[in-house]
Design an enzyme around this catalytic site. Sequence first.
Site, PDB file in Angstrom:
ATOM      1  N   HIS A  25      25.702  47.043  57.525  1.00 43.87           N
ATOM      2  CA  HIS A  25      24.996  47.460  56.312  1.00 43.87           C
ATOM      3  C   HIS A  25      23.658  48.111  56.638  1.00 43.87           C
ATOM      4  O   HIS A  25      22.770  48.169  55.804  1.00 43.87           O
ATOM      5  CB  HIS A  25      24.792  46.273  55.360  1.00 43.87           C
ATOM      6  CG  HIS A  25      26.008  45.409  55.200  1.00 43.87           C
ATOM      7  ND1 HIS A  25      26.219  44.279  55.954  1.00 43.87           N
ATOM      8  CD2 HIS A  25      27.090  45.548  54.408  1.00 43.87           C
ATOM      9  CE1 HIS A  25      27.389  43.742  55.623  1.00 43.87           C
ATOM     10  NE2 HIS A  25      27.946  44.493  54.692  1.00 43.87           N
TER      11      HIS A  25
HETATM   12 FE1  FES Z   1      24.809  43.280  57.012  1.00 47.73          FE
HETATM   13 FE2  FES Z   1      24.069  43.317  59.552  1.00 47.73          FE
HETATM   14  S1  FES Z   1      23.343  44.528  57.968  1.00 47.73           S
HETATM   15  S2  FES Z   1      25.569  42.120  58.633  1.00 47.73           S
END
Ligand code: FES
Length: 186
Positions: free
Chosen positions: A148
């Site tokens: 993410h």
């Molecule tokens: Fe979501 Fe690393 S940014 S698990």
Amino acid sequence: EAPEPFHEEVHDPRRRDFINIAAVSFAGVGALAIVLPLINQMNPSADVLAQSTTEIDLSKIAPGQAIKASFRKQPLFVRNLTPKEIAEADAVPLSELRDPQTLEQRTKPGKKNWLITLGVCTHLGCVPLGAGEGENKGPYGGYFCPCHGSAYDTAARIRKGPAPLNLLVPDYKFDSDTTVTVGAAA
Ligand code: FES
């Protein structure tokens, strides 16, 4: 109508099962009560994994390089910071950090170049990139989580993206200038 004789009730199979289950459960609780103190005695932290340590040979990690090892079945990052990367980390005011910690606090005295962290993103646990040749270190030069988009700086502190905390620094100690044992108290 006359009430059923007492012995009929005892022979009701459902009631017998209940009595047996109750007896077995009671025995189980009794056994646990005996075993648990023994387990706690053998393992005071109550964490079975606390017994395992990982030894890392630092002599093979060049300045600017980070390697991926493993510690208690989790990825572990060991990074040899260059003077430039140390300066970059030191230049960031704590007020700009989501999880304020200096590089000094995240390393051992006199060993500021050795940054040892778990390789587990503090958002949802993916393994960030950056601890391997040619891997994407992200916009802050440390680690980058492809899940993410969390970006960590050269001190593995969270700088951007959804992760709430810096990459975790485990317990470790230097056995010599070139060896550390991760999982051991300093
Ligand atoms: Fe979501 Fe690393 S940014 S698990």
